[in-house]
Motif scaffolding. Structure first.
Motif, PDB file in Angstrom:
ATOM      1  N   UNK A 146      -4.365  -0.219 -10.348  1.00 16.02           N
ATOM      2  CA  UNK A 146      -4.577  -0.265  -8.900  1.00 16.02           C
ATOM      3  C   UNK A 146      -3.960  -1.514  -8.287  1.00 16.02           C
ATOM      4  N   UNK A 147      -4.111  -2.656  -8.946  1.00 14.13           N
ATOM      5  CA  UNK A 147      -3.536  -3.906  -8.443  1.00 14.13           C
ATOM      6  C   UNK A 147      -2.018  -3.812  -8.391  1.00 14.13           C
ATOM      7  N   UNK A 148      -1.400  -3.257  -9.413  1.00 11.70           N
ATOM      8  CA  UNK A 148       0.058  -3.107  -9.441  1.00 11.70           C
ATOM      9  C   UNK A 148       0.519  -2.146  -8.350  1.00 11.70           C
ATOM     10  N   UNK A 149      -0.221  -1.062  -8.139  1.00 14.41           N
ATOM     11  CA  UNK A 149       0.151  -0.109  -7.095  1.00 14.41           C
ATOM     12  C   UNK A 149       0.093  -0.763  -5.712  1.00 14.41           C
ATOM     13  N   UNK A 150      -0.915  -1.570  -5.459  1.00 18.46           N
ATOM     14  CA  UNK A 150      -1.023  -2.276  -4.180  1.00 18.46           C
ATOM     15  C   UNK A 150       0.109  -3.282  -4.034  1.00 18.46           C
ATOM     16  N   UNK A 151       0.432  -4.002  -5.096  1.00 15.81           N
ATOM     17  CA  UNK A 151       1.517  -4.988  -5.041  1.00 15.81           C
ATOM     18  C   UNK A 151       2.852  -4.316  -4.743  1.00 15.81           C
ATOM     19  N   UNK A 170       7.257  -2.856  -0.804  1.00 17.54           N
ATOM     20  CA  UNK A 170       8.099  -1.809  -0.229  1.00 17.54           C
ATOM     21  C   UNK A 170       7.947  -1.723   1.287  1.00 17.54           C
ATOM     22  N   UNK A 171       6.790  -2.053   1.827  1.00 16.94           N
ATOM     23  CA  UNK A 171       6.563  -1.924   3.263  1.00 16.94           C
ATOM     24  C   UNK A 171       7.594  -2.657   4.123  1.00 16.94           C
ATOM     25  N   UNK A 172       7.995  -3.890   3.804  1.00 18.76           N
ATOM     26  CA  UNK A 172       9.031  -4.531   4.621  1.00 18.76           C
ATOM     27  C   UNK A 172      10.363  -3.783   4.586  1.00 18.76           C
ATOM     28  N   UNK A 173      10.690  -3.124   3.494  1.00 15.27           N
ATOM     29  CA  UNK A 173      11.933  -2.353   3.422  1.00 15.27           C
ATOM     30  C   UNK A 173      11.892  -1.164   4.372  1.00 15.27           C
TER      31      UNK A 173
END
Length: 57
Positions: free
Chosen positions: A16-21, A26-29
């Motif tokens: 879960x932590x890796x998925x959030x990271x 990716x959001x800024x892209x």
């Protein structure tokens, strides 16, 4: 005493932590590429154009 269930819970938490990271990376892209059509987005390298080759558009 450590249990196998405890290890499973830790792995799930880590997943879960890796998925959030990854999502936060990716959001800024999405913001940068948001106004472009998929045809206008060119990959940095492709099977027909190796990485590092210069190409003017």
């Amino acid at each position: 005493m450590r249990t196998e269930r405890g290890l499973d819970r830790f792995v799930t938490f880590l997943d879960a932590v890796v998925a959030i990271a990854i999502t936060l990376l990716v959001l800024p892209l999405v913001d940068v590429l948001g106004g472009r059509k998929p045809a206008e987005i060119r990959p940095a390298c492709s099977p027909t154009r190796p990485a590092g080759s210069a190409r003017s558009s």
